[in-house]
Design a protein around this motif. Sequence first.
Motif, PDB file in Angstrom:
ATOM      1  N   GLU A 215      31.330  33.225  34.943  1.00  0.00           N
ATOM      2  CA  GLU A 215      30.116  33.386  34.127  1.00  0.00           C
ATOM      3  C   GLU A 215      30.274  34.572  33.182  1.00  0.00           C
ATOM      4  N   PRO A 216      30.302  34.353  31.839  1.00  0.00           N
ATOM      5  CA  PRO A 216      30.436  33.064  31.149  1.00  0.00           C
ATOM      6  C   PRO A 216      31.871  32.560  31.266  1.00  0.00           C
ATOM      7  N   SER A 217      32.048  31.304  30.966  1.00  0.00           N
ATOM      8  CA  SER A 217      33.366  30.688  31.133  1.00  0.00           C
ATOM      9  C   SER A 217      34.123  30.579  29.811  1.00  0.00           C
ATOM     10  N   ASN A 218      33.718  31.367  28.808  1.00  0.00           N
ATOM     11  CA  ASN A 218      34.437  31.312  27.538  1.00  0.00           C
ATOM     12  C   ASN A 218      34.333  32.657  26.827  1.00  0.00           C
ATOM     13  N   ASP A 219      35.248  32.830  25.868  1.00  0.00           N
ATOM     14  CA  ASP A 219      35.255  34.028  25.033  1.00  0.00           C
ATOM     15  C   ASP A 219      36.056  33.703  23.785  1.00  0.00           C
ATOM     16  N   VAL A 220      35.882  34.510  22.757  1.00  0.00           N
ATOM     17  CA  VAL A 220      36.711  34.326  21.569  1.00  0.00           C
ATOM     18  C   VAL A 220      38.128  34.769  21.915  1.00  0.00           C
ATOM     19  N   VAL A 221      39.067  34.378  21.094  1.00  0.00           N
ATOM     20  CA  VAL A 221      40.473  34.624  21.395  1.00  0.00           C
ATOM     21  C   VAL A 221      40.812  36.107  21.491  1.00  0.00           C
ATOM     22  N   THR A 222      39.995  36.941  20.919  1.00  0.00           N
ATOM     23  CA  THR A 222      40.276  38.379  20.996  1.00  0.00           C
ATOM     24  C   THR A 222      39.860  38.984  22.336  1.00  0.00           C
ATOM     25  N   GLY A 223      39.130  38.227  23.158  1.00  0.00           N
ATOM     26  CA  GLY A 223      38.724  38.705  24.473  1.00  0.00           C
ATOM     27  C   GLY A 223      37.741  39.839  24.408  1.00  0.00           C
ATOM     28  N   GLY A 224      37.643  40.585  25.545  1.00  0.00           N
ATOM     29  CA  GLY A 224      36.775  41.747  25.597  1.00  0.00           C
ATOM     30  C   GLY A 224      35.456  41.531  26.292  1.00  0.00           C
ATOM     31  N   THR A 225      35.087  40.271  26.551  1.00  0.00           N
ATOM     32  CA  THR A 225      33.816  39.995  27.213  1.00  0.00           C
ATOM     33  C   THR A 225      33.945  40.272  28.716  1.00  0.00           C
ATOM     34  N   THR A 226      32.909  40.857  29.310  1.00  0.00           N
ATOM     35  CA  THR A 226      32.875  41.053  30.760  1.00  0.00           C
ATOM     36  C   THR A 226      32.374  39.773  31.412  1.00  0.00           C
ATOM     37  N   VAL A 227      33.154  39.255  32.341  1.00  0.00           N
ATOM     38  CA  VAL A 227      32.791  37.999  33.008  1.00  0.00           C
ATOM     39  C   VAL A 227      32.752  38.214  34.518  1.00  0.00           C
ATOM     40  N   LYS A 228      31.918  37.426  35.190  1.00  0.00           N
ATOM     41  CA  LYS A 228      31.841  37.425  36.654  1.00  0.00           C
ATOM     42  C   LYS A 228      32.674  36.269  37.191  1.00  0.00           C
ATOM     43  N   ILE A 229      33.450  36.551  38.225  1.00  0.00           N
ATOM     44  CA  ILE A 229      34.202  35.502  38.896  1.00  0.00           C
ATOM     45  C   ILE A 229      33.584  35.328  40.281  1.00  0.00           C
ATOM     46  N   ILE A 230      33.048  34.144  40.521  1.00  0.00           N
ATOM     47  CA  ILE A 230      32.319  33.850  41.751  1.00  0.00           C
ATOM     48  C   ILE A 230      33.185  32.973  42.656  1.00  0.00           C
ATOM     49  N   GLY A 231      33.221  33.316  43.943  1.00  0.00           N
ATOM     50  CA  GLY A 231      34.011  32.533  44.891  1.00  0.00           C
ATOM     51  C   GLY A 231      33.840  33.063  46.292  1.00  0.00           C
ATOM     52  N   ALA A 232      34.950  33.166  47.031  1.00  0.00           N
ATOM     53  CA  ALA A 232      34.904  33.652  48.411  1.00  0.00           C
ATOM     54  C   ALA A 232      36.261  34.249  48.783  1.00  0.00           C
ATOM     55  N   ASN A 233      36.227  35.108  49.800  1.00  0.00           N
ATOM     56  CA  ASN A 233      37.441  35.707  50.383  1.00  0.00           C
ATOM     57  C   ASN A 233      38.204  36.611  49.417  1.00  0.00           C
ATOM     58  N   PHE A 234      37.477  37.181  48.436  1.00  0.00           N
ATOM     59  CA  PHE A 234      38.126  38.157  47.563  1.00  0.00           C
ATOM     60  C   PHE A 234      38.326  39.458  48.351  1.00  0.00           C
ATOM     61  N   GLN A 235      39.386  40.169  48.026  1.00  0.00           N
ATOM     62  CA  GLN A 235      39.674  41.444  48.683  1.00  0.00           C
ATOM     63  C   GLN A 235      39.664  42.564  47.653  1.00  0.00           C
ATOM     64  N   ASP A 236      39.291  43.738  48.131  1.00  0.00           N
ATOM     65  CA  ASP A 236      39.338  44.903  47.255  1.00  0.00           C
ATOM     66  C   ASP A 236      40.788  45.120  46.827  1.00  0.00           C
ATOM     67  N   GLY A 237      41.002  45.205  45.518  1.00  0.00           N
ATOM     68  CA  GLY A 237      42.359  45.333  44.997  1.00  0.00           C
ATOM     69  C   GLY A 237      42.904  44.037  44.436  1.00  0.00           C
ATOM     70  N   ALA A 238      42.078  42.972  44.444  1.00  0.00           N
ATOM     71  CA  ALA A 238      42.513  41.689  43.885  1.00  0.00           C
ATOM     72  C   ALA A 238      42.795  41.845  42.387  1.00  0.00           C
ATOM     73  N   THR A 239      43.737  41.041  41.892  1.00  0.00           N
ATOM     74  CA  THR A 239      44.055  41.017  40.457  1.00  0.00           C
ATOM     75  C   THR A 239      43.680  39.664  39.884  1.00  0.00           C
ATOM     76  N   VAL A 240      43.465  39.635  38.571  1.00  0.00           N
ATOM     77  CA  VAL A 240      43.026  38.414  37.891  1.00  0.00           C
ATOM     78  C   VAL A 240      43.837  38.226  36.617  1.00  0.00           C
ATOM     79  N   THR A 241      44.271  36.992  36.377  1.00  0.00           N
ATOM     80  CA  THR A 241      44.862  36.649  35.081  1.00  0.00           C
ATOM     81  C   THR A 241      44.078  35.488  34.489  1.00  0.00           C
ATOM     82  N   ILE A 242      43.957  35.493  33.163  1.00  0.00           N
ATOM     83  CA  ILE A 242      43.313  34.406  32.428  1.00  0.00           C
ATOM     84  C   ILE A 242      44.294  33.962  31.358  1.00  0.00           C
ATOM     85  N   GLY A 243      44.707  32.722  31.466  1.00  0.00           N
ATOM     86  CA  GLY A 243      45.695  32.220  30.517  1.00  0.00           C
ATOM     87  C   GLY A 243      47.023  32.950  30.647  1.00  0.00           C
ATOM     88  N   GLY A 244      47.321  33.464  31.838  1.00  0.00           N
ATOM     89  CA  GLY A 244      48.568  34.178  32.066  1.00  0.00           C
ATOM     90  C   GLY A 244      48.539  35.644  31.704  1.00  0.00           C
TER      91      GLY A 244
END
Length: 347
Positions: A215-244
């Motif tokens: 949330e939200p699930s989109n951004d312009v190609v330049t990025g920079g938007t803060t998004v929430k990733i909702i799910g389960a079993n996340f751990q402190d120190g998790a990393t995230v990639t979007i489009g690699g």
Amino acid sequence: MIKYSINLFHLVLIGLWFAVPIDSDANPTAAQSVEPTLTRVEPNNDMVSGGANVRIIGENFQDGATVTIDGRAASNVIFVSPTELTVEVPAGAAGSVNVVVTNPDGKSGTLTGGFTYIEPPPTLTRVEPSNDVVTGGTTVKIIGANFQDGTTVTIGGRAASNVIFVSSTELTVEVPAGAAGSVNVVVTNPDGKSDTLAGGFTYIEPPAPTLTRVEPSNDVVTGGTTVKIIGANFQDGATVTIGGNAASNVIFVSPTELEVEAPAGVAGSANIVVTNPDGKSVTVAGGFTYTPLRYDVTGDGIVNILDLVRVASQFGETGTGLEGDVDDNGVVNIFDLVVVANHFSQE
């Protein structure tokens, strides 16, 4: 005239009569009344709760004698013989104490430090809950008996933290990190006594993270938007990639939510990957969409003279889907050129 015949025997009796003083107040049994003496107690210790039956060995005990242990009256005193009594130990405080036997005539004997009260060892019944992931951190209750304030706890040989003495039957602790599998729980009281609950706790491998939505699930190609990733079993120190590309400013909100700043990307759908510190990960294919900058006609991520050239090359054309028709009115004209020019250097 009466004649008396006195022989040597009579003279001896008369001499003894005058030689031995007679105490008319003397008690004929006084010479037989002596103080009792205590030799030992068998066994010579019991738990502080008392209740054990012990033998008191000594001399000169009388039927009807009373017994105190550390000043507390023993019960069920049985006169076995002048050299033995049996009694039931009263409750007492931990440590060595005196034993006193008092005969009905009031005479008494003391065995200094003749008996020892000891604290009972702790016993463990169960742990609630009895499992945690290998990273630990869960607060659990340890249920049992005879716990003391200052007790320490180990789980799988590792010291538990934040040990709180709730009562003699309950402790709360924070589980340390451990290796997967069943492990022993050990409680040790300050007096050194301990108990072990074999296999009383189980460490489990944490499940892989799951991703429900962004949330939200989109951004312009330049990025920079803060998004929430909702799910389960996340751990402190998790990393995230979007489009690699690695997302920045990853914040662990809870095991069900992360916040990230979207990196720059390429227009179109992109995969989202969340990876926990333990290496487990989840991928949502096409879970995020990059859209081109509105006035980036060439799609190179920046509005510049090249976009103006592209618009000018379609000047006067009409229709739908024209790259140069940035205001979407169906015709490429001077207004499109002005809009693009006004957004130069936008990334």
